[in-house]
Design an enzyme around this catalytic site. Structure first.
Site, short mmCIF file in Angstrom:
data_model
loop_
_atom_site.label_atom_id
_atom_site.label_comp_id
_atom_site.label_asym_id
_atom_site.label_seq_id
_atom_site.Cartn_x
_atom_site.Cartn_y
_atom_site.Cartn_z
CB ALA A 60 -0.88 0.00 1.24
CD GLU A 123 1.55 -5.43 5.62
OE1 GLU A 123 2.47 -6.19 5.96
OE2 GLU A 123 0.84 -5.63 4.61
C1 LIG Z 1 12.35 -2.62 -0.36
C2 LIG Z 1 11.72 -1.34 -0.85
C3 LIG Z 1 10.43 -1.58 -1.54
C4 LIG Z 1 12.69 -0.67 -1.87
O1 LIG Z 1 13.89 -0.32 -1.24
P1 LIG Z 1 14.97 0.59 -1.99
O2 LIG Z 1 15.26 0.02 -3.32
O3 LIG Z 1 16.10 0.77 -1.02
O4 LIG Z 1 14.25 1.97 -2.27
P2 LIG Z 1 13.66 3.01 -1.24
O5 LIG Z 1 14.51 4.21 -1.27
O6 LIG Z 1 13.36 2.41 0.05
O7 LIG Z 1 12.26 3.35 -1.93
C5 LIG Z 1 12.22 4.08 -3.15
C6 LIG Z 1 11.15 5.14 -3.03
O8 LIG Z 1 9.88 4.48 -2.91
C7 LIG Z 1 9.20 4.93 -1.77
N1 LIG Z 1 8.40 3.83 -1.24
C8 LIG Z 1 8.80 2.59 -0.99
N2 LIG Z 1 7.79 1.82 -0.57
C9 LIG Z 1 6.72 2.62 -0.56
C10 LIG Z 1 5.35 2.42 -0.24
N3 LIG Z 1 4.88 1.20 0.15
N4 LIG Z 1 4.52 3.46 -0.32
C11 LIG Z 1 4.96 4.67 -0.73
N5 LIG Z 1 6.25 4.93 -1.07
C12 LIG Z 1 7.10 3.91 -0.98
C13 LIG Z 1 10.31 5.37 -0.80
O9 LIG Z 1 9.81 6.27 0.13
C14 LIG Z 1 11.30 5.99 -1.78
O10 LIG Z 1 10.87 7.28 -2.13
P3 LIG Z 1 11.52 8.59 -1.44
O11 LIG Z 1 13.00 8.44 -1.56
O12 LIG Z 1 11.08 8.58 0.00
O13 LIG Z 1 10.93 9.70 -2.20
C15 LIG Z 1 11.55 -0.37 0.33
O14 LIG Z 1 11.18 0.91 -0.15
C16 LIG Z 1 10.52 -0.80 1.32
O15 LIG Z 1 10.80 -1.61 2.17
N6 LIG Z 1 9.32 -0.22 1.22
C17 LIG Z 1 8.27 -0.40 2.20
C18 LIG Z 1 7.55 -1.69 2.00
C19 LIG Z 1 6.44 -1.82 3.00
O16 LIG Z 1 6.62 -1.59 4.16
N7 LIG Z 1 5.26 -2.20 2.52
C20 LIG Z 1 4.08 -2.31 3.32
C21 LIG Z 1 3.24 -1.10 3.12
S1 LIG Z 1 1.84 -1.12 4.18
C22 LIG Z 1 0.77 -2.17 3.42
O17 LIG Z 1 1.02 -2.67 2.37
C23 LIG Z 1 -0.48 -2.38 4.15
C24 LIG Z 1 -1.44 -3.18 3.69
C25 LIG Z 1 -2.62 -3.39 4.52
C26 LIG Z 1 -3.89 -3.09 3.81
C27 LIG Z 1 -3.96 -1.68 3.46
C28 LIG Z 1 -5.17 -1.37 2.70
C29 LIG Z 1 -5.09 -0.02 2.08
C30 LIG Z 1 -4.67 -0.05 0.66
C31 LIG Z 1 -5.04 1.19 -0.09
C32 LIG Z 1 -3.97 2.20 -0.20
C33 LIG Z 1 -4.58 3.52 -0.46
C34 LIG Z 1 -3.60 4.61 -0.57
C35 LIG Z 1 -4.32 5.92 -0.83
C36 LIG Z 1 -3.45 6.88 -1.50
C37 LIG Z 1 -4.18 7.52 -2.64
O18 LIG Z 1 -5.04 8.37 -2.37
O19 LIG Z 1 -3.92 7.17 -3.78
#
Ligand SMILES: CC(C)(COP(=O)(O)OP(=O)(O)OC[C@H]1O[C@@H](n2cnc3c(N)ncnc32)[C@H](O)[C@@H]1OP(=O)(O)O)[C@@H](O)C(=O)NCCC(=O)NCCSC(=O)/C=C/CCCCCCCCCCCCC(=O)O
Length: 725
Positions: A60, A123
């Site tokens: 997400a 998460e």
């Molecule tokens: C391992 C990674 C994926 C990559 O690592 P790396 O290659 O080192 O790169 P990074 O520098 O970390 O990341 C690159 C840029 O990407 C941004 N980033 C990364 N992940 C996310 C993310 N999930 N969301 C947003 N942005 C993200 C990061 O910030 C960098 O950008 P910047 O330099 O800051 O500008 C690593 O990034 C990583 O580990 N990421 C996190 C993975 C994670 O924790 N995932 C879980 C997320 S929570 C989740 O999935 C929950 C689910 C439960 C259900 C939820 C139901 C809701 C869903 C609907 C969503 C609605 C959103 C509404 C928004 C809208 O209105 O559109």
């Protein structure tokens, strides 16, 4: 946002939201539309879901969780829609499938992954739980023990492990997309019932209740006040107790509790703060966007004491060839033995992993006492003990021996980088790299630029941090830099509290209950009281250079506690001598017990100095220790030593055991409210007017006066920062 394309019989839905295909509202909508389109098209017999640019999805969109209209439950129904499809759906997992991304894959009937892909439900690290039915599907697929482990720790697992667990059906070394399409074609027409995870029973574990009780105790022990791991556990337990639909309801309730908790906000702030500090800038205008790093093909480490050994280990793990140098053969042999021991241990931990440590090859790790071998290295890290004269002597030598472009780094926790640089003919290439002990374990690298340090040198040190898998934070040059400078008033307050009536275990307990990994007195015993004693002697605060007639509890007109000096005079250096603020079972022992000798000593000390013993409650302990630390943070920001509060928070979380679920000291201050922090500091400063650390910083006062703006606006209230470059 998600591209729909139809091949022969297989429709392809490609998640598209660079850089990591985070699931935004638009991506979800497009995914849902794609599924419906495929369902309605009679020529489509199967569906394949993949991600753009070699990444399935990082889950997400984290920024969406703080949006006014939160979408807690928006993904679950889409995952259900995938699962209920009458046409087989195959997930082609490349790069990462994390969080909501993996939950999408769990809704698919088949999962195929590239061998280099990583999967996980992280998460919990963001203060949440897998709220798109992941806590109910994963245990049904891989069993409760493995699912609990993944969900409560948030760890990412490699595809090879996912295959062993049964999380994926197949792994491939080449084109995952083509392999997934082949699989989709193959399974057309096969019954889907057995592939729908929601219909599967949760595999039984003998003695499930006993297993769960034990698992819960472990989760609580490791959580140190963080809510999410326990709620993750409860959601998985619901899967073992209730039918799928009831489990999903429970998961949603728990998700909502976490979503609105301050802890989730703190952890998500910490996630972005860690990424924000990569975009470093200095008040002089140098920045990450314009500075290019130099390549580091070969490095050197000088000094094989505790820090040097850890740094060597770190460099070997990062695959950087290096020379390790000591002053004489005796120390070299001692150091070599210790480094080899550390490396053997690290190699054992990596067994089964892809990386093999190559440290027996002298072309990659060479031990020497000969400075001449440093002639062609690209970077040197000096890690001898904290003595300015010795460091200057070494840097003088280095500037004569090393090639012109070599970067000269000093591992120091407080010393003046400019003074060290003044001993060289290339101050622009001198930089501080403050590692934290144990250096091969701790993630923080404080990177300190001096007056003459070039942007290239900063960029190279930051690149080194990344290569070492550390979080580099760029800061300016002042005594103690950021981390230790903020730590001084904190530790000072802890000792003053003892003078006034508290006990080491009471102070430690209050701060450990707050979430610190270790309280200040246990930490001091671990690090060794003699380290600070030596530094105070060098500063003329104690020891033979102290002018006769100096009052026992005052230095330079300010309150001073001689308690740590007195303990050292009694040979109490902490764990290494078996006694310090606590008593240990033996010299080098680790089990701290309150020491009656110390309590008696404190009581006599108070009598000698006419201090009335009083009861000090937890609130006062926390406020005096934490708010004085935070206060110093505001002074650091105002002086331009760090370019934002995120830098201070990242330093504290990664180097000082600050509880991440409280977001770092500056974030914590923002949650307490700056007017309250200010009022408390004013109160304590009135009671202790001779303690400058309690006098509110001008910047804190300003922010409170302008109405307590949100943290991200703080820096805009600083009129002009002082130039440090
Ligand atoms: C391992 C990674 C994926 C990559 O690592 P790396 O290659 O080192 O790169 P990074 O520098 O970390 O990341 C690159 C840029 O990407 C941004 N980033 C990364 N992940 C996310 C993310 N999930 N969301 C947003 N942005 C993200 C990061 O910030 C960098 O950008 P910047 O330099 O800051 O500008 C690593 O990034 C990583 O580990 N990421 C996190 C993975 C994670 O924790 N995932 C879980 C997320 S929570 C989740 O999935 C929950 C689910 C439960 C259900 C939820 C139901 C809701 C869903 C609907 C969503 C609605 C959103 C509404 C928004 C809208 O209105 O559109």
């Amino acid at each position: 946002m998600a591209q729909y394309a139809r091949g022969s019989a297989v429709a392809v839905i490609r998640l598209r939201n660079p850089p990591v295909n985070a699931l935004s509202r638009a991506v979800l909508q497009a995914l849902e539309d794609g599924l419906k389109k495929a369902d309605a098209d009679p020529s489509v017999k199967a569906v394949m879901i993949c991600g753009e640019n070699g990444k399935f999805s990082a889950g997400a969109d984290i920024r969406g969780f703080s949006a006014p209209k939160r979408l807690g439950g928006a993904l679950g129904p889409v995952v259900s829609l995938i699962e209920s499809s009458e046409k087989p759906v195959v997930a082609a997992i490349e790069g990462v499938a994390l969080g909501g991304g993996l939950e999408v894959a769990l809704g698919c009937h088949y999962r195929i992954a590239h061998v280099k892909a990583r999967m996980g439900l992280p998460e919990v690290t963001l203060g949440l739980l897998p709220g798109a039915e992941g806590t109910q599907r994963l245990p049904r697929l891989i069993g409760v023990p493995a699912a609990l482990d993944m969900i409560t720790t948030g760890k990412h697992i490699p595809a090879t492990e996912a295959l062993k667990l049964g999380l994926v059906d197949e792994i491939v070394e080449e084109n995952t997309i083509e392999a997934a399409i082949r699989l989709a074609n193959k399974v057309i027409g096969q019954p889907l019932g057995p592939r729908r995870l929601s219909l599967k029973p949760v595999p039984k574990v003998p003695n499930m209740e006993a297993f769960l009780d034990e698992a819960l105790a472990k989760v609580k022990r490791q959580a140190r006040g963080c809510l999410a791991p326990e709620l993750c556990f409860q959601a998985v337990r619901a899967a073992t107790q209730s039918p799928f639909a009831d489990g999903v309801r429970r998961e949603r309730e728990l998700f909502q509790v976490l979503l609105s908790s301050g802890q989730a906000q703190a952890l998500q702030y910490a996630f972005f703060a860690e990424r924000a500090v990569r975009r470093w800038a200095t008040p002089g205008g140098a920045s990450w966007s314009s500075a290019a790093p130099q390549p580091v093909r070969r490095a050197a480490v000088i000094g094989l004491g505790t820090m040097g050994r850890g740094i060597v280990t770190s460099l070997v793990k990062a695959n950087i060839p290096l020379v390790a140098l000591e002053q004489d053969l005796e120390n070299l042999n001692k150091g070599r033995k210790a480094v080899m021991f550390l490396l053997e241990r690290e190699a054992m931990k990596m067994e089964g992993g892809a990386q093999v440590l190559d440290f027996h090859n002298p072309a990659r790790l060479q031990f020497t006492v000969d400075f001449d071998l440093l002639r062609d290295v690209d970077l040197v890290i000096e890690a001898v003990f904290e003595n300015m004269a010795l460091k200057k002597e070494i840097f003088h030598k280095l500037s004569k021996i090393c090639k012109p472009g070599a970067l000269l780094c000093t591992n120091t926790s407080a010393l003046n980088i400019d003074e060290i640089a003044s001993a060289t003919n290339r101050p622009q290439q001198v930089i501080g790299t403050h590692f934290f002990s144990p250096a091969h374990v701790m993630r923080l690298l404080e990177i300190i630029y001096g007056r003459h340090t070039s942007p290239t040198a900063i960029a190279t040190a930051m690149q080194l941090a990344t290569a070492l898998k550390k979080v580099g934070v760029v800061v300016g040059n002042c005594f103690g830099f950021v981390g230790n400078r903020m730590m001084f008033p904190y530790v000072q307050q802890a000792v003053f509290l003892l003078e006034e009536g508290s006990r080491p275990d009471a102070v430690d307990q209050a701060l450990e209950d707050f979430g610190f990994k270790i309280g200040p007195f246990r930490m001091s015993d671990l690090a060794g009281l003699d380290v600070g004693w030596r530094s105070r002697k060098d500063q003329g605060l104690t020891g033979p250079s102290l002018p006769a007639g100096t009052p026992a509890r005052q230095r330079r007109g300010q309150r001073y506690s001689p308690l740590p000096d007195l303990l050292c005079e009694h040979g109490r250096f902490g764990q290494k001598t078996g006694k310090g603020w606590y008593l240990y079972e033996k010299a080098g022992g680790r089990t701290a017990t309150p020491d009656p000798w110390l309590l008696n000593f404190l009581s006599q000390y108070r009598d000698t100095h006419g201090i009335q013993t009083r009861f000090i409650d937890q609130e006062e302990i926390l406020e005096r220790c934490l708010f004085s630390l935070i206060n110093e943070g505001f002074a650091i920001l105002a002086e331009g030593i760090a370019s934002g509060p995120e830098h201070l928070d990242v330093i504290y979380i990664n180097g000082y055991g600050w509880p991440k679920h409280r977001g770092g000291p500056m974030f914590y201050a923002s949650t307490v409210g700056l007017p309250r922090v200010l009022a408390k500091l004013q109160k304590y400063s009135e009671a202790h007017p001779d303690v400058p650390g309690l006098q509110p910083s001008a910047f804190l006062k300003k922010l409170a006066a302008v109405g307590n703006p949100p943290l991200k606006e703080w820096m805009s209230y600083l009129s002009q920062q002082s130039s440090k470059l």
